[in-house]
Design an enzyme around this catalytic site. Structure first.
Site, mmCIF file in Angstrom:
data_model
loop_
_atom_site.group_PDB
_atom_site.id
_atom_site.type_symbol
_atom_site.label_atom_id
_atom_site.label_comp_id
_atom_site.label_asym_id
_atom_site.label_seq_id
_atom_site.Cartn_x
_atom_site.Cartn_y
_atom_site.Cartn_z
ATOM 1 N N HIS A 20 0.771 -1.099 0.052
ATOM 2 C CA HIS A 20 -0.196 0.082 -0.098
ATOM 3 C C HIS A 20 1.008 1.474 0.274
ATOM 4 C CE1 HIS A 20 -3.559 2.067 2.036
ATOM 5 N NE2 HIS A 20 -2.687 2.802 0.885
ATOM 6 N N HIS A 22 1.500 5.058 -2.348
ATOM 7 C CA HIS A 22 1.202 5.955 -3.356
ATOM 8 C C HIS A 22 2.217 6.827 -3.484
ATOM 9 C CE1 HIS A 22 -3.553 5.518 -1.999
ATOM 10 N NE2 HIS A 22 -2.905 5.859 -0.574
ATOM 11 N N HIS A 200 -9.671 1.545 -1.719
ATOM 12 C CA HIS A 200 -9.760 2.301 0.388
ATOM 13 C C HIS A 200 -10.908 1.726 0.757
ATOM 14 C CE1 HIS A 200 -5.690 3.699 -1.186
ATOM 15 N NE2 HIS A 200 -5.409 4.509 0.180
ATOM 16 N N GLU A 203 -11.132 3.883 6.611
ATOM 17 C CA GLU A 203 -9.654 4.188 6.577
ATOM 18 C C GLU A 203 -10.693 5.743 7.729
ATOM 19 O OE1 GLU A 203 -7.888 6.973 3.587
ATOM 20 O OE2 GLU A 203 -6.503 7.136 5.088
ATOM 21 N N ASP A 281 1.840 3.535 2.930
ATOM 22 C CA ASP A 281 0.942 4.759 2.444
ATOM 23 C C ASP A 281 1.296 5.916 1.729
ATOM 24 O OD1 ASP A 281 -1.664 5.475 1.848
ATOM 25 O OD2 ASP A 281 -2.226 5.926 3.693
ATOM 26 N N ASP A 282 2.001 7.004 2.185
ATOM 27 C CA ASP A 282 2.568 8.629 1.710
ATOM 28 C C ASP A 282 3.793 8.488 2.668
ATOM 29 O OD1 ASP A 282 0.005 8.553 -0.246
ATOM 30 O OD2 ASP A 282 -0.876 8.602 1.330
#
Ligand code: HPA
Ligand code: ZN
Length: 338
Positions: A20, A22, A200, A203, A281-282
């Site tokens: 996961h 981005h 997603h 969340e 994630d980020d």
């Protein structure tokens, strides 16, 4: 203290997969300013320090506003290449053997950048990573859920010439008010075209969105999924299906999905038999790459060495690699842990 240091080293060295991620969320401020200058684009922030000070979010939307603004400097194929390559070098340092990265084509095509420009830059970096770093990868094309269904359909159409480069489709961006059901028909078509499916869900959105992702989108994996815990029937369904969840502890902390990492539900998820993995994630926005996610959650929840081995093993098992590739990766894990 010695035990803590030992586990930190163990986490840093253990072979793992990231599921996961981005790619636009790996865009570090230093590179952002460099590319902005190269492209003659103005950022709203005077310098790196000022930009970093803005990385203080109360929720998902506040983060997304800054994340999309940062993307405005990405214009040419080489920009997408550079951003992806920087992440892959980091992945190598952190002993990621395999990564499944998401990209958001609409974030770029809506600004007039060609789909081909975006995907070619990313794809070339992924190809180089295989050759030069020995890192394998899958690419996930993610639809922005705040945009209408027809925009997602248009994006699916733009992807046709690049189908061999794309393994799965996903669903990200503002979750609340944009349930999976909004995209049922797009995902139906994507499935017919042979793509794997992720979304997603849970969340910020409720457990019901997790059920919609399972039943209406027929997902192969759920991104986040934390709020499934609010409905035991949904938890049981996920356990029964052996559905993988890609959990992102530092993201959850920074976006205030949890108020404190000691209150993070990861351990509860493991105890309930959920098939969980750890991801970043980020990472450029949330204060850490995959190893920092493992280290901080281990520390906060006092996870054992066995928990860490299970989580790393889950990352390979939940990947979209084939059976043989998975067992090769599991052998590397075993070599490390024996
Ligand atoms: N959640 C939803 N959409 C996103 C995220 C996220 O954490 N990061 C980039 N797009
Ligand atoms: Zn995400």
């Amino acid at each position: 203290m010695r035990a803590k240091n030992y586990l930190k080293k163990f986490i840093e060295g253990i072979p793992k997969a990231e599921l996961h991620l981005h790619i636009e969320g790996t865009f570090e401020p230093e590179l952002m300013f460099k590319i902005a200058k190269r492209n003659g684009v103005n950022l709203d922030y005077k310098n790196i320090e000022e930009l970093k000070r803005a990385y203080n979010f109360s929720n998902l939307q506040e983060f997304l506003n800054i994340y999309y603004a940062g993307c405005n400097v990405l214009i040419n194929e080489v920009d997408f290449y550079d951003m992806t390559w920087e992440y892959l070098k980091k992945a190598k340092e952190q002993n990621i053997l395999h990564t499944e990265i998401m990209f958001d084509p609409q974030t770029h095509t809506d600004r007039g950048i060609m789909f081909a420009t975006v995907i070619t830059g990313i794809h070339k970096a992924l190809t180089d990573a295989k050759i030069k770093l020995g890192i394998t990868s899958k690419l996930i094309m993610s639809f922005l859920r705040h945009l209408p269904e027809d925009s997602a359909f248009e994006t699916l159409g733009q992807a046709v010439p690049f189908k061999d480069w794309i393994d799965a489709v996903g669903l990200d961006s503002s979750e609340l008010g944009h349930p999976p059901s909004k995209f049922e028909r797009v995902f139906q078509k994507a499935k017919e075209e042979g793509y794997l499916i992720v979304a997603h869900a849970g969340e910020e959105g409720p457990a019901e969105y997790v059920t919609e992702a399972l039943e209406l989108l027929q997902v192969d994996r759920i991104d986040h999924g934390n709020r499934c815990l609010e409905d035991i029937a949904v938890v049981n369904d996920l356990v029964e299906r052996r559905m993988a969840l890609t959990v992102c502890p530092l993201s959850n902390l920074k976006l205030r999905v949890v108020e404190d990492l000691t209150k993070h539900p990861l351990k509860e998820m493991l105890d309930k038999g959920l098939f969980v993995t750890i991801n970043s994630d980020d990472p450029a926005y949330f204060g850490g790459y995959i190893n920092e996610n493992y280290i901080e959650i281990q520390n906060a929840l006092d996870l054992s060495k066995e928990d860490i081995i299970q989580l790393a093993g889950n990352s390979f098992k939940a990947s979209f690699l084939n059976k043989i590739e998975k067992s090769q990766m599991m052998n590397k894990l075993k070599e490390f842990t024996d």
